[in-house]
Design a protein around this motif. Sequence first.
Motif, PDB file in Angstrom:
ATOM      1  N   PRO A  24      19.675 -18.193  31.678  1.00  0.00           N
ATOM      2  CA  PRO A  24      21.036 -18.386  32.198  1.00  0.00           C
ATOM      3  C   PRO A  24      21.336 -17.531  33.427  1.00  0.00           C
ATOM      4  O   PRO A  24      22.178 -17.909  34.236  1.00  0.00           O
ATOM      5  CB  PRO A  24      21.935 -17.970  31.031  1.00  0.00           C
ATOM      6  CG  PRO A  24      21.086 -18.110  29.815  1.00  0.00           C
ATOM      7  CD  PRO A  24      19.672 -17.840  30.247  1.00  0.00           C
ATOM      8  N   ILE A  31      26.540 -22.350  38.876  1.00  0.00           N
ATOM      9  CA  ILE A  31      27.800 -22.442  38.124  1.00  0.00           C
ATOM     10  C   ILE A  31      29.001 -22.254  39.054  1.00  0.00           C
ATOM     11  O   ILE A  31      29.982 -23.007  38.996  1.00  0.00           O
ATOM     12  CB  ILE A  31      27.818 -21.405  36.975  1.00  0.00           C
ATOM     13  CG1 ILE A  31      26.818 -21.823  35.883  1.00  0.00           C
ATOM     14  CG2 ILE A  31      29.227 -21.257  36.386  1.00  0.00           C
ATOM     15  CD1 ILE A  31      26.527 -20.728  34.860  1.00  0.00           C
ATOM     16  N   VAL A  57      23.298 -27.971  33.095  1.00  0.00           N
ATOM     17  CA  VAL A  57      24.489 -27.142  33.247  1.00  0.00           C
ATOM     18  C   VAL A  57      25.660 -28.063  33.588  1.00  0.00           C
ATOM     19  O   VAL A  57      25.526 -28.943  34.450  1.00  0.00           O
ATOM     20  CB  VAL A  57      24.344 -26.118  34.386  1.00  0.00           C
ATOM     21  CG1 VAL A  57      25.577 -25.224  34.460  1.00  0.00           C
ATOM     22  CG2 VAL A  57      23.082 -25.284  34.218  1.00  0.00           C
ATOM     23  N   ILE A  80      25.661 -24.330  29.271  1.00  0.00           N
ATOM     24  CA  ILE A  80      24.252 -24.331  29.667  1.00  0.00           C
ATOM     25  C   ILE A  80      23.448 -24.872  28.484  1.00  0.00           C
ATOM     26  O   ILE A  80      23.662 -24.443  27.347  1.00  0.00           O
ATOM     27  CB  ILE A  80      23.788 -22.896  30.025  1.00  0.00           C
ATOM     28  CG1 ILE A  80      24.620 -22.348  31.195  1.00  0.00           C
ATOM     29  CG2 ILE A  80      22.302 -22.863  30.351  1.00  0.00           C
ATOM     30  CD1 ILE A  80      24.365 -20.865  31.481  1.00  0.00           C
TER      31      ILE A  80
END
Length: 187
Positions: A24, A31, A57, A80
Amino acid sequence: MTVRPILQIGDPALRRVARPVPDPRDVRDLIADLIDTMRDANGAGLAATQIGVDLRVCVIEVGDNPRYPYKPPIPLTVLINPELQPLTAETFENYEGCLSVPNLRGMVRRWVGVRVRALDAEGAPVDREVWGLSAGTFQHEVDHLDGKLFVDRVEDPTTFSSWASFDTFHRAAFVARAQALVRRFGS
Ligand code: ZN
């Protein structure tokens, strides 16, 4: 702030099955771009595949949304590697639109409740239930990560409608049904 171009239907990149995110920490910039791009376009959600990135995502957020004023609020949610599981056999009919499918809406059947398992933006596990109209939004976004668009799920092509025709001919009936769903589930 980086607003990225949103790919439009017909672009083969929208049909790719996105790959799981190994770490992540590697998708922080992605993001941020998804959030900026979603907000800039007044979307209720945006998946990485829609900006040409084939990683699992997506982001979801509903505030006062001029595209979907009847949608109940959803605080900013980052998913995610999301996995959805229906919580009941019950479905509802959702009149959906999509930033990748300009000026078209159509009726899609969605589960009325789903269990959502994912990692959040910090990599912490998410395990929650989402019900009602909001459950439809989550299903729409996760579909993108499997290369699916809402048009694939429209069972009755006569429900396809431009946004203007939706407002004129279908909006009142759909909003009444949507509000009943929101009253029942609070979301
Ligand atoms: Zn979409």
